[in-house]
Scaffold this motif. Structure first.
Motif, short mmCIF file in Angstrom:
data_model
loop_
_atom_site.label_atom_id
_atom_site.label_comp_id
_atom_site.label_asym_id
_atom_site.label_seq_id
_atom_site.Cartn_x
_atom_site.Cartn_y
_atom_site.Cartn_z
N TRP A 17 20.09 -139.25 8.53
CA TRP A 17 20.94 -140.38 8.24
C TRP A 17 19.70 -141.52 7.83
O TRP A 17 18.46 -141.28 8.00
CB TRP A 17 21.57 -141.18 9.52
CG TRP A 17 20.66 -141.99 10.51
CD1 TRP A 17 20.38 -143.10 11.01
CD2 TRP A 17 20.42 -141.07 11.79
NE1 TRP A 17 19.65 -143.18 11.97
CE2 TRP A 17 19.71 -141.74 12.53
CE3 TRP A 17 20.60 -139.54 12.10
CZ2 TRP A 17 19.03 -141.39 13.76
CZ3 TRP A 17 20.06 -139.14 13.14
CH2 TRP A 17 19.33 -140.05 14.10
N PHE A 48 15.95 -137.85 11.18
CA PHE A 48 16.78 -136.44 11.33
C PHE A 48 16.38 -135.66 12.63
O PHE A 48 15.48 -136.14 13.26
CB PHE A 48 16.66 -135.43 10.19
CG PHE A 48 15.17 -134.88 10.24
CD1 PHE A 48 14.90 -133.80 10.88
CD2 PHE A 48 14.16 -135.41 9.55
CE1 PHE A 48 13.50 -133.14 10.86
CE2 PHE A 48 12.91 -134.95 9.56
CZ PHE A 48 12.48 -133.95 10.16
N GLU A 91 24.90 -124.60 0.12
CA GLU A 91 26.36 -124.64 0.42
C GLU A 91 27.41 -123.47 0.34
O GLU A 91 28.34 -123.62 1.06
CB GLU A 91 26.67 -125.52 -0.98
CG GLU A 91 26.11 -126.92 -0.82
CD GLU A 91 26.41 -127.83 -2.16
OE1 GLU A 91 26.50 -128.91 -2.07
OE2 GLU A 91 27.09 -127.22 -3.24
N VAL A 149 19.42 -129.74 7.61
CA VAL A 149 19.63 -130.26 8.84
C VAL A 149 21.20 -130.07 9.39
O VAL A 149 21.08 -129.81 10.68
CB VAL A 149 19.44 -131.67 8.85
CG1 VAL A 149 19.67 -132.49 10.18
CG2 VAL A 149 18.02 -131.90 8.37
N ASN A 150 22.06 -129.87 8.87
CA ASN A 150 23.49 -129.66 9.15
C ASN A 150 23.56 -128.28 9.64
O ASN A 150 24.15 -127.93 10.73
CB ASN A 150 24.50 -129.90 8.34
CG ASN A 150 24.45 -131.68 8.07
OD1 ASN A 150 24.23 -132.43 8.84
ND2 ASN A 150 25.39 -132.01 7.06
N ASN A 151 22.94 -127.39 9.01
CA ASN A 151 23.00 -125.87 9.19
C ASN A 151 22.24 -125.66 10.68
O ASN A 151 22.73 -124.86 11.43
CB ASN A 151 22.22 -125.13 8.28
CG ASN A 151 23.17 -124.70 7.13
OD1 ASN A 151 24.13 -123.83 7.36
ND2 ASN A 151 22.91 -125.31 5.97
N TRP A 152 21.20 -126.48 11.21
CA TRP A 152 20.69 -126.34 12.49
C TRP A 152 21.40 -127.01 13.48
O TRP A 152 20.81 -127.05 14.81
CB TRP A 152 19.42 -126.19 12.62
CG TRP A 152 18.68 -127.52 12.14
CD1 TRP A 152 18.93 -128.76 12.60
CD2 TRP A 152 17.37 -127.68 11.31
NE1 TRP A 152 18.09 -129.58 12.09
CE2 TRP A 152 17.15 -128.98 11.28
CE3 TRP A 152 16.70 -126.84 10.46
CZ2 TRP A 152 16.26 -129.57 10.66
CZ3 TRP A 152 15.78 -127.16 9.75
CH2 TRP A 152 15.42 -128.81 9.98
N GLY A 153 22.44 -127.58 13.23
CA GLY A 153 23.26 -128.59 14.15
C GLY A 153 22.72 -129.94 14.41
O GLY A 153 23.12 -130.48 15.52
N GLN A 181 21.50 -134.02 12.61
CA GLN A 181 22.02 -135.12 12.06
C GLN A 181 20.97 -135.62 11.15
O GLN A 181 19.90 -135.54 11.48
CB GLN A 181 22.74 -136.21 12.73
CG GLN A 181 23.99 -135.55 13.59
CD GLN A 181 24.65 -136.45 14.26
OE1 GLN A 181 23.84 -137.37 14.94
NE2 GLN A 181 25.83 -136.63 14.53
N ARG A 237 19.96 -132.74 3.99
CA ARG A 237 21.16 -132.57 4.57
C ARG A 237 21.95 -131.43 4.98
O ARG A 237 22.39 -130.89 5.91
CB ARG A 237 22.22 -133.79 3.93
CG ARG A 237 23.72 -133.90 4.72
CD ARG A 237 24.51 -134.90 4.23
NE ARG A 237 25.01 -134.24 2.79
CZ ARG A 237 25.80 -135.16 2.04
NH1 ARG A 237 26.17 -136.22 2.31
NH2 ARG A 237 25.86 -134.69 0.78
N GLN A 238 21.73 -130.60 4.00
CA GLN A 238 22.49 -129.23 4.17
C GLN A 238 21.49 -128.51 5.15
O GLN A 238 21.87 -127.76 5.93
CB GLN A 238 22.54 -128.56 2.80
CG GLN A 238 23.59 -128.89 1.89
CD GLN A 238 25.00 -128.61 2.28
OE1 GLN A 238 25.13 -127.59 3.08
NE2 GLN A 238 26.01 -129.29 2.25
N GLU A 286 24.99 -144.35 2.63
CA GLU A 286 25.44 -142.86 2.85
C GLU A 286 25.36 -142.40 1.62
O GLU A 286 25.47 -141.05 1.25
CB GLU A 286 27.12 -143.30 3.27
CG GLU A 286 27.15 -143.82 4.68
CD GLU A 286 26.83 -142.67 5.65
OE1 GLU A 286 26.99 -141.47 5.38
OE2 GLU A 286 26.36 -142.90 6.90
#
Length: 681
Positions: A650, A664, A507, A642-646, A648, A639-640, A611
């Motif tokens: 769910w 993902f 984070e 996966v989001n860092n390498w662009g 998604q 989530r952190q 969610e």
């Protein structure tokens, strides 16, 4: 019958050397009362008095005075436009009613007094006063704007001029009431009045001589200096009063517009909803469009560094609207002038302005919007540009906005700036409140997690170690059980602390990523091996891998991808019975991403919780009563990452006991040569 000609016009035609003046109504009222008081003070004169009122309502205010005047003279004539009960009558004095719609007298105010030793004449016509109309429309009903009415006319004590004015009015009276002709003839003979007509003035030598005499007399001083000074004082006082009314009207307009904008704020704050800056802009432009004359009034948000801006709201009188269109800013010298000077810019004629012609983009915008005259007012707050208000005049000629209107626009721009800052602060406060609520929930969860996940293993470890220390004769088998239990719980504590540190670093952006091109199946195998080393084999459900051989390489940090897959598998194993099944599937999501799915046949997830399962410390069963272990941080960490390498991430589930699927995406490697080598090998 009605006579549309003007008494003032006839008088000026008869005596061209006369020069009219401008009078306020209060000045005329004072002059009229002075003339009437002179009649009341000289009882033996029996003068001729002719008064013409624009409306019956004005006459009724003076009716008592004229009853008193009638006691001094039997030659009193009053003309007025009938409204209710005013009519032709011969009671205390002669009353003559004229048509309130058609007669030219409805715009005029006359008072003529002719006596043996003095004469006075007041002949005026009301002027149209646009400022008065504006102020009267804006001021509260309690304000009396009647004294600000303006008249143009003649006030004189010249006998010959007074005689001509009296003769013109007597002719009108005779036309309206022919039965008074004998009485009118008597007063004309008594005071030596001559008959005046335009035809006679142009055809008889005697009349021309009379007019010449009148011209020479009109050049003489015809009133007392004291009276002149009194009138001058009244005029000056009335002018100041009119300016005061104008200032009050302008202030009232400002307050009304500010109140409208403030009301928009209160509508949001009273309902507890976040304030919407766009609603504030909408209210501001609508109110300005009604209060200020302009072909078009627009408003939009803009900062000094913006290259373009989008017109958010506008109002128009007769030209096309521009809402949603783009305004050039970077190549706009007018906007740059506003930014530098932080004040309004006025362009009288856009067709001849060099700044506009030097900018192709600006010239195109002016042509498209058909702007002829242009006023640009910045919306500022403490020197920071927040937006712009513009007034466009699109007529055939140029237009100069009055100073009061410009001041009004600037005042509203100032209020809008403060309001926008307040709205943004309110919105930021709402966001901060939500963040504080989230932190408070995190704190509560942290306390619960710490209390359960740390205290429980610590208690177990303490019991095991105390038993080993106090029971030296304990069988070796039991000692081994104690040691294994203590080691398992210490590992549980280590994992909890590691998850805390991992999520904190993710984070805060403290992770260094080492991206490389890898085959996905290799990462899946490593993750499964990690899971099996932590769990007894017979407790694991069946794990099925469905990854096509033609799947392209992915561009990720291998260690962290293994961590994501391992945590998703660990999560699936917790909620899937040993006789269940876990499936790992992968396929190309599009040309840039590979989608990985970890599906299980376990307990499933309620749709409304799909969610929140990714929130920190989320535990479906509750932190203090769950049967499955864990910290509630695993999915948040996934989530952190996966989001860092662009990518998604769910979750999907049909509901309780229907199983769940976690998806993902990871980016496909762009190194095609490397992929071909891996495939051929």
């Amino acid at each position: 019958m009605s006579i549309k000609t003007s008494v003032l016009s006839e008088l000026l035609q008869a005596v061209p050397q006369l020069r009219t003046q401008i009078y306020f109504k209060s000045s005329l009222t004072a002059l009229s009362h002075a003339m009437e008081d002179q009649v009341l003070a000289t009882a033996a004169e029996n003068p001729l008095l002719i008064a013409s009122f624009q409306r019956e309502s004005f006459y009724r205010q003076e009716a008592n005075r004229y009853r008193r005047l009638a006691r001094q003279s039997n030659q009193v004539y009053v003309l007025a436009a009938a409204e209710t009960d005013f009519s032709n009558a011969s009671e205390d004095y002669e009353t003559i009613a004229f048509d309130p719609q058609q007669d030219g007298l409805r715009y005029e105010w006359h008072l003529v007094v002719i006596a043996r030793h003095y004469t006075t004449c007041l002949v005026c016509r009301e002027r149209q006063n646009p400022a008065l109309e504006l102020y009267s429309a804006e001021l509260p009903v309690s304000f009396d704007m009647d004294p600000a009415r303006q008249f143009e006319g003649i006030w004189t004590s010249d006998r010959e001029v007074s005689h001509i004015a009296a003769d013109i009015l007597l002719q009108r009276i005779a036309a309206y009431r022919p039965e008074l002709q004998t009485k009118i003839s008597q007063v004309q003979r008594y005071f030596g009045l001559f008959r005046f007509s335009r035809s006679a003035a142009s055809s008889t030598k005697s009349t021309r001589q009379v007019i010449a005499k009148q011209q020479s007399l009109s050049e003489q001083v015809d009133s007392d200096p004291f009276v002149q000074r009194l009138v001058t004082y009244l005029q000056a006082s009335q002018y100041k009063l009119l300016k005061a009314y104008g200032s009050i009207a302008l202030q009232e307009r400002k307050e009304r517009l500010v109140n409208s904008i403030t009301a928009a704020i209160r509508r949001g704050s009273d309902t507890g909803q976040p304030l919407h800056p766009q609603e504030i802009l909408k209210v501001a432009v609508q109110q300005l469009g009604q209060a200020v004359y302009a072909s078009r009034c627009i408003i939009y948000r803009a900062q000094s560094t913006d290259t373009t801006a989008t017109i958010s709201h506008d109002v128009s009188s007769s030209v096309p609207l521009l809402s949603g269109q783009t305004v050039p800013l970077q190549q706009n010298p007018l906007f740059q002038t506003v930014v530098q000077q932080q004040e309004q810019v006025y362009i009288a004629d856009t067709q001849t302005n060099e700044q506009i012609s030097s900018s192709q983009a600006l010239a195109a915008f002016v042509e498209q919007a058909a702007i002829h005259s242009w006023l640009i007012v910045p919306i500022l707050y403490q020197g920071k540009l927040l937006g712009v208000i513009e007034l466009h005049h699109c007529g055939a000629t140029t237009y100069q906005w009055p100073k009061d209107d410009v001041a009004l626009v600037e005042a509203i721009a100032t209020q809008v700036g403060a309001t926008l800052i307040q709205a943004e602060a309110y919105t930021n406060l709402e966001d901060l409140n939500q963040q504080l609520e989230a932190l408070d929930r995190t704190r509560s969860n942290l306390i619960a997690i710490t209390g359960h996940e740390l205290r429980t293993p610590l208690s177990t470890i303490q019991v095991c170690l105390e038993s080993l220390a106090t029971e030296p004769d304990m069988p070796l088998e039991l000692q081994q059980v104690m040691l294994n239990t203590a080691l398992a719980d210490s590992e549980r504590m280590r994992k909890l602390i590691q998850d805390f540190l991992t999520l904190s670093n993710l984070e805060s952006g403290g992770i260094q990523w080492h991206l490389e091109s890898l085959p996905l199946e290799e990462c899946i195998s490593l993750a499964i091996s990690r899971i099996r080393t932590r769990t007894i084999a017979e407790d694991l459900p069946e794990i099925v891998i469905q990854v096509p051989e033609t799947l392209p390489l992915v561009r990720v940090d291998g260690d962290w991808l293994v961590e994501v897959i391992a945590k998703l598998l660990d999560n699936a194993c917790k909620f899937t019975p040993a006789n269940g099944q876990i499936t790992i599937d992968a396929h190309c999501h599009d040309r840039q991403m590979v989608e990985v799915t970890v599906a299980d046949t376990g307990r499933g997830i309620e749709p409304k919780r799909l969610e929140v399962v990714f929130d920190r410390f989320y535990q479906e069963e509750g932190a203090l009563r769950r049967t499955a272990g864990g910290t509630g941080l695993g999915l948040a960490i996934c989530r952190q990452i996966v989001n860092n390498w662009g990518g998604q991430i769910w979750a999907e589930s049909a509901g309780k006991n229907q199983g769940s699927q976690f998806h993902f995406t990871v980016p496909i490697s762009e190194n095609r040569q490397e992929q071909s080598l891996v495939t051929s090998g």
